[in-house]
Design an enzyme around this catalytic site. Structure first.
Site, mmCIF file in Angstrom:
data_model
loop_
_atom_site.group_PDB
_atom_site.id
_atom_site.type_symbol
_atom_site.label_atom_id
_atom_site.label_comp_id
_atom_site.label_asym_id
_atom_site.label_seq_id
_atom_site.Cartn_x
_atom_site.Cartn_y
_atom_site.Cartn_z
ATOM 1 N N GLY A 19 0.608 -3.684 -46.646
ATOM 2 C CA GLY A 19 -0.149 -2.940 -45.647
ATOM 3 C C GLY A 19 -1.349 -2.177 -46.201
ATOM 4 O O GLY A 19 -2.089 -2.665 -47.063
ATOM 5 N N ILE A 20 -1.518 -0.949 -45.710
ATOM 6 C CA ILE A 20 -2.684 -0.133 -46.062
ATOM 7 C C ILE A 20 -2.728 0.119 -47.569
ATOM 8 O O ILE A 20 -3.786 0.038 -48.203
ATOM 9 C CB ILE A 20 -2.639 1.208 -45.281
ATOM 10 N N ASN A 92 1.169 7.480 -49.444
ATOM 11 C CA ASN A 92 0.938 6.566 -48.337
ATOM 12 C C ASN A 92 2.210 6.000 -47.710
ATOM 13 O O ASN A 92 2.212 5.642 -46.534
ATOM 14 C CB ASN A 92 0.053 5.424 -48.857
ATOM 15 N N TYR A 158 8.491 10.737 -36.131
ATOM 16 C CA TYR A 158 7.219 10.285 -36.700
ATOM 17 C C TYR A 158 6.105 11.300 -36.417
ATOM 18 O O TYR A 158 5.386 11.729 -37.325
ATOM 19 C CB TYR A 158 6.871 8.909 -36.128
ATOM 20 N N LYS A 162 3.909 13.544 -39.121
ATOM 21 C CA LYS A 162 2.468 13.317 -39.255
ATOM 22 C C LYS A 162 1.667 14.597 -38.954
ATOM 23 O O LYS A 162 0.677 14.881 -39.635
ATOM 24 C CB LYS A 162 2.031 12.146 -38.379
ATOM 25 N N THR A 195 -0.124 -4.108 -40.029
ATOM 26 C CA THR A 195 0.741 -3.979 -41.208
ATOM 27 C C THR A 195 2.197 -4.195 -40.791
ATOM 28 O O THR A 195 2.476 -4.528 -39.641
ATOM 29 C CB THR A 195 0.643 -2.559 -41.798
HETATM 30 N N1 LIG Z 1 -0.118 0.540 -39.399
HETATM 31 C C1 LIG Z 1 -0.527 1.483 -38.588
HETATM 32 O O1 LIG Z 1 -0.916 1.210 -37.433
HETATM 33 C C2 LIG Z 1 -0.544 2.914 -39.055
HETATM 34 C C3 LIG Z 1 -1.213 3.872 -38.269
HETATM 35 C C4 LIG Z 1 -1.233 5.180 -38.699
HETATM 36 C C5 LIG Z 1 -0.617 5.548 -39.869
HETATM 37 N N2 LIG Z 1 0.035 4.612 -40.617
HETATM 38 C C6 LIG Z 1 0.683 5.045 -41.837
HETATM 39 O O2 LIG Z 1 0.211 4.268 -42.922
HETATM 40 C C7 LIG Z 1 1.163 4.334 -43.987
HETATM 41 C C8 LIG Z 1 1.351 2.949 -44.572
HETATM 42 O O3 LIG Z 1 2.037 2.150 -43.643
HETATM 43 P P1 LIG Z 1 1.600 0.661 -43.282
HETATM 44 O O4 LIG Z 1 1.103 0.704 -41.895
HETATM 45 O O5 LIG Z 1 0.757 0.087 -44.336
HETATM 46 O O6 LIG Z 1 3.041 -0.042 -43.197
HETATM 47 P P2 LIG Z 1 3.766 -1.072 -44.195
HETATM 48 O O7 LIG Z 1 5.194 -1.113 -43.726
HETATM 49 O O8 LIG Z 1 3.008 -2.330 -44.267
HETATM 50 O O9 LIG Z 1 3.667 -0.324 -45.584
HETATM 51 C C9 LIG Z 1 4.498 0.760 -45.907
HETATM 52 C C10 LIG Z 1 4.965 0.602 -47.343
HETATM 53 O O10 LIG Z 1 5.810 1.707 -47.662
HETATM 54 C C11 LIG Z 1 6.941 1.201 -48.371
HETATM 55 N N3 LIG Z 1 8.072 2.122 -48.241
HETATM 56 C C12 LIG Z 1 8.868 2.333 -47.164
HETATM 57 N N4 LIG Z 1 9.832 3.216 -47.467
HETATM 58 C C13 LIG Z 1 9.630 3.584 -48.762
HETATM 59 C C14 LIG Z 1 10.303 4.463 -49.639
HETATM 60 N N5 LIG Z 1 11.388 5.163 -49.270
HETATM 61 N N6 LIG Z 1 9.826 4.584 -50.910
HETATM 62 C C15 LIG Z 1 8.732 3.886 -51.326
HETATM 63 N N7 LIG Z 1 8.067 3.024 -50.528
HETATM 64 C C16 LIG Z 1 8.518 2.891 -49.260
HETATM 65 C C17 LIG Z 1 7.203 -0.152 -47.738
HETATM 66 O O11 LIG Z 1 7.993 -0.990 -48.564
HETATM 67 C C18 LIG Z 1 5.783 -0.675 -47.544
HETATM 68 O O12 LIG Z 1 5.317 -1.386 -48.672
HETATM 69 C C19 LIG Z 1 2.411 4.973 -43.392
HETATM 70 O O13 LIG Z 1 2.498 6.328 -43.796
HETATM 71 C C20 LIG Z 1 2.171 4.877 -41.903
HETATM 72 O O14 LIG Z 1 2.858 5.893 -41.192
HETATM 73 C C21 LIG Z 1 0.084 3.316 -40.236
#
Ligand SMILES: NC(=O)c1ccc[n+]([C@@H]2O[C@H](COP(=O)([O-])OP(=O)(O)OC[C@H]3O[C@@H](n4cnc5c(N)ncnc54)[C@H](O)[C@@H]3O)[C@@H](O)[C@H]2O)c1
Length: 284
Positions: A19-20, A92, A158, A162, A195
């Site tokens: 993801g991000i 992240n 959540y 946040k 993601t």
């Molecule tokens: N995707 C969206 O639309 C969006 C929007 C706003 C905020 N976010 C935030 O972006 C951040 C990244 O999320 P994403 O969207 O890339 O999702 P994602 O699920 O693709 O990536 C999240 C990553 O965190 C890892 N992870 C989960 N639990 C963990 C733990 N206990 N220890 C270590 N790693 C762990 C996962 O394995 C994964 O690689 C998050 O904080 C999410 O809340 C995402």
């Protein structure tokens, strides 16, 4: 002191295996950073490290559960042992659950609070003193969400985390200003990004029973809406581009979806005017 570029720096990204986080890892690698990705998901971590190395990035993967403080201390030690000083930390990693607030169990609340919030507190407390001690330009970026700017239903844990990450980051920013610190602070507030966030339960501790609260019909429906929103979101690489520019510009709040500006302004206006929230604000 603003961190102007990433060449010859060491960057640590939690949740960096997908993801991000992974999008940013590749971008920072192209900028000339040594990249450390920390993640709980071992297969994804191995694959991500291989992909970064194939792209010529000096990479370290550290299996880390950010919901455990000892793992974060172990991460900081492992990074320093391999690369020395850390210049950039992206807190992240994140997960989510859905359902009415009262339908979510203590275990579900704890999981989201630990991974999304306590991990950020621990990450800052572990890395910030080390960054201050080396004195070179450095930066901490915490990931919140637009869910940290405006509340909504069916994801109470959540939203809670946040909003808290926004508050924590603002505190850190003020402290850094007062100290004329070498460590800049930002908070990332993305809208939907394509993601795996809507499949968060792949990383749940055993026994939590999925990301939708048990028996929650509204949670299940909302989960489907959320998945569709995420699938229609922008690409992680676009978020990475925004981050690199915003860090160099020394921005505290980093937004990826300018379309939400009106929602932030309307919320602020409704608060000072004594009105109630507009439920459609974030979904228009
Ligand atoms: N995707 C969206 O639309 C969006 C929007 C706003 C905020 N976010 C935030 O972006 C951040 C990244 O999320 P994403 O969207 O890339 O999702 P994602 O699920 O693709 O990536 C999240 C990553 O965190 C890892 N992870 C989960 N639990 C963990 C733990 N206990 N220890 C270590 N790693 C762990 C996962 O394995 C994964 O690689 C998050 O904080 C999410 O809340 C995402």
């Amino acid at each position: 002191m603003t961190m102007q570029d990433f060449a010859n720096t060491t960057a640590v990204i939690t949740g960096g295996a997908s993801g991000i986080g992974l999008g940013l890892a590749h971008r920072l690698g192209r900028e000339g950073a040594r990249v450390v990705i920390a993640d709980i998901e071992e297969d994804a971590l191995d694959k991500a490290v291989a992909g970064l190395e194939a792209a010529g990035v000096d990479t370290l993967g550290v299996r880390t559960n950010v919901g455990k403080q000892a793992d974060i201390t172990g991460l900081a030690d492992a990074v320093e042992e391999r690369f020395g000083a850390v210049h950039f930390l992206h807190n992240n990693a994140g997960v989510c659950t859905t359902g009415l607030a009262e339908e979510q169990t203590d275990a579900q609340w704890d999981w989201v609070l630990d991974v999304n919030l306590r991990s950020v507190i621990w990450g800052c407390r572990e890395f910030l003193p080390r960054m201050k001690a080396h004195g070179e330009p450095a930066h901490i970026l915490n990931t919140a969400s637009m869910a940290g700017m405006s509340g909504g239903p069916l994801m109470a844990a959540y939203f809670t985390t946040k909003f808290a990450v926004v508050g924590l980051s603002e505190s850190l920013w003020h402290e850094a200003q007062a100290e004329e610190s070498n460590v800049g602070i930002s908070v990332l507030c993305p809208g939907f990004v394509r993601t795996g966030i809507a499949r968060s339960d792949r990383n749940q501790p055993d026994g939590l029973g999925g990301w939708v609260a048990a028996g929650s019909q509204s949670g299940a429906q909302f989960g489907e809406l959320l998945s569709a929103g995420v699938d229609a979101g922008i690409e992680p690489s676009e978020v990475a581009d925004v981050i690199v520019e915003a860090v160099a510009a020394g921005k505290l709040w980093i937004f990826t979806h300018p379309g939400f500006d009106a929602a932030i302004l309307n919320r602020a206006r409704r608060i000072v005017d004594g009105e109630v929230p507009d439920a459609r604000e974030m979904t228009r």
